[in-house]
Design a protein around this motif. Sequence first.
Motif, PDB file in Angstrom:
ATOM      1  N   GLY A  89     -26.766 -39.231  13.242  1.00 46.92           N
ATOM      2  CA  GLY A  89     -25.806 -39.488  12.157  1.00 46.92           C
ATOM      3  C   GLY A  89     -26.504 -39.999  10.907  1.00 46.92           C
ATOM      4  N   GLY A  90     -27.468 -40.896  11.087  1.00 45.49           N
ATOM      5  CA  GLY A  90     -28.223 -41.409   9.940  1.00 45.49           C
ATOM      6  C   GLY A  90     -29.030 -40.309   9.273  1.00 45.49           C
ATOM      7  N   PHE A  91     -29.655 -39.443  10.081  1.00 42.83           N
ATOM      8  CA  PHE A  91     -30.429 -38.337   9.526  1.00 42.83           C
ATOM      9  C   PHE A  91     -29.525 -37.382   8.748  1.00 42.83           C
ATOM     10  CE2 PHE A  91     -32.154 -34.042   9.934  1.00 42.83           C
ATOM     11  CZ  PHE A  91     -33.371 -34.211   9.304  1.00 42.83           C
ATOM     12  N   MET A  92     -28.353 -37.055   9.286  1.00 42.43           N
ATOM     13  CA  MET A  92     -27.424 -36.148   8.605  1.00 42.43           C
ATOM     14  C   MET A  92     -26.891 -36.773   7.316  1.00 42.43           C
ATOM     15  SD  MET A  92     -25.434 -34.490  11.871  1.00 42.43           S
ATOM     16  CE  MET A  92     -24.258 -33.624  10.868  1.00 42.43           C
TER      17      MET A  92
ATOM     18  N   ALA B 141     -28.447 -39.000   5.434  1.00 47.90           N
ATOM     19  CA  ALA B 141     -29.542 -38.992   4.468  1.00 47.90           C
ATOM     20  C   ALA B 141     -29.748 -37.589   3.908  1.00 47.90           C
ATOM     21  CB  ALA B 141     -30.831 -39.494   5.117  1.00 47.90           C
ATOM     22  N   ALA B 142     -29.595 -36.567   4.770  1.00 48.91           N
ATOM     23  CA  ALA B 142     -29.759 -35.192   4.311  1.00 48.91           C
ATOM     24  C   ALA B 142     -28.675 -34.807   3.306  1.00 48.91           C
ATOM     25  CB  ALA B 142     -29.741 -34.235   5.500  1.00 48.91           C
ATOM     26  N   MET B 143     -27.492 -35.397   3.428  1.00 51.35           N
ATOM     27  CA  MET B 143     -26.409 -35.104   2.486  1.00 51.35           C
ATOM     28  C   MET B 143     -26.580 -35.872   1.177  1.00 51.35           C
ATOM     29  SD  MET B 143     -23.137 -34.974   5.064  1.00 51.35           S
ATOM     30  CE  MET B 143     -22.001 -35.323   3.763  1.00 51.35           C
ATOM     31  N   ILE B 144     -27.079 -37.080   1.239  1.00 47.52           N
ATOM     32  CA  ILE B 144     -27.174 -37.937   0.048  1.00 47.52           C
ATOM     33  C   ILE B 144     -28.421 -37.626  -0.782  1.00 47.52           C
ATOM     34  CG2 ILE B 144     -27.527 -40.332  -0.671  1.00 47.52           C
ATOM     35  CD1 ILE B 144     -25.601 -41.143   1.532  1.00 47.52           C
ATOM     36  N   ALA B 145     -29.514 -37.222  -0.159  1.00 53.65           N
ATOM     37  CA  ALA B 145     -30.774 -36.988  -0.885  1.00 53.65           C
ATOM     38  C   ALA B 145     -30.628 -35.999  -2.044  1.00 53.65           C
ATOM     39  CB  ALA B 145     -31.863 -36.541   0.085  1.00 53.65           C
ATOM     40  N   PRO B 146     -29.984 -34.830  -1.855  1.00 57.35           N
ATOM     41  CA  PRO B 146     -29.843 -33.922  -3.013  1.00 57.35           C
ATOM     42  C   PRO B 146     -29.015 -34.535  -4.149  1.00 57.35           C
ATOM     43  CG  PRO B 146     -29.386 -32.747  -0.985  1.00 57.35           C
ATOM     44  CD  PRO B 146     -29.513 -34.201  -0.639  1.00 57.35           C
ATOM     45  N   MET B 147     -27.994 -35.321  -3.809  1.00 58.43           N
ATOM     46  CA  MET B 147     -27.171 -35.952  -4.843  1.00 58.43           C
ATOM     47  C   MET B 147     -27.982 -36.960  -5.642  1.00 58.43           C
ATOM     48  SD  MET B 147     -23.519 -36.557  -3.053  1.00 58.43           S
ATOM     49  CE  MET B 147     -23.575 -36.102  -1.339  1.00 58.43           C
ATOM     50  N   VAL B 148     -28.815 -37.726  -4.970  1.00 53.70           N
ATOM     51  CA  VAL B 148     -29.662 -38.696  -5.666  1.00 53.70           C
ATOM     52  C   VAL B 148     -30.671 -37.953  -6.539  1.00 53.70           C
ATOM     53  CG1 VAL B 148     -31.437 -40.467  -5.339  1.00 53.70           C
ATOM     54  CG2 VAL B 148     -29.361 -40.504  -3.948  1.00 53.70           C
ATOM     55  N   GLY B 149     -31.260 -36.892  -6.014  1.00 48.90           N
ATOM     56  CA  GLY B 149     -32.198 -36.104  -6.806  1.00 48.90           C
ATOM     57  C   GLY B 149     -31.540 -35.496  -8.033  1.00 48.90           C
ATOM     58  N   PHE B 150     -30.319 -35.005  -7.885  1.00 50.18           N
ATOM     59  CA  PHE B 150     -29.580 -34.405  -9.001  1.00 50.18           C
ATOM     60  C   PHE B 150     -29.323 -35.437 -10.091  1.00 50.18           C
ATOM     61  CE2 PHE B 150     -25.599 -33.079 -11.043  1.00 50.18           C
ATOM     62  CZ  PHE B 150     -25.929 -31.770 -11.391  1.00 50.18           C
ATOM     63  N   ALA B 151     -29.022 -36.680  -9.701  1.00 48.81           N
ATOM     64  CA  ALA B 151     -28.714 -37.728 -10.674  1.00 48.81           C
ATOM     65  C   ALA B 151     -29.973 -38.289 -11.333  1.00 48.81           C
ATOM     66  CB  ALA B 151     -27.940 -38.850  -9.995  1.00 48.81           C
TER      67      ALA B 151
END
Length: 169
Positions: free
Chosen positions: A22-25, A27-37
């Motif tokens: 669950g933690g890995f999933m 992080a995988a969802m949040i990482a692109p959003m952080v990169g985009f911002a």
Amino acid sequence: MTDKKNQVSRRQFLNYTLTGVGGFMGAAMIAPMVGFAVDPLLKGEKETDFVYVMDVDEITNEPQRKTFSTDQVDGWYESQAEHTAWIFRTEEDEILALSPVCTHLGCVVDWNSNEEYPDQFYCPCHDGRYNKLGENLPNTPPTEPLHAYEYRIEDGKLLLGKAKSRKGA
């Protein structure tokens, strides 16, 4: 004989496994959003681009309206932005390139367009007036002079950069 104290129960194993997955999933969802911002912040601002507008020998003592385009980047969208400048030589033979944007409310000023106020930059929206050097006249709405473009001369060509405030000019 097995030691029951050091063994992981089936329930603990499933709990650890599901928490890790669950933690890995997440992080995988949040990482692109952080990169985009964060990505536009990391790119930084490049040096001011100077754009060719006209040949120096074409510049007269009478303000001339010249239009030019610059590259504009909004996040990942690239486009051409159109700008206008009033370009002329002062009495001291200095080149002056003024922005036509009124410093009162952002309307567009025009040179020598009002018969009542000859040889002035005039803003018809709120009767804003500037003298030939772009300095705001007393008792008119503008609170500061017209902004002036940075410029460079290379090989007899006038290149303009960004318009800068001239408060106190």
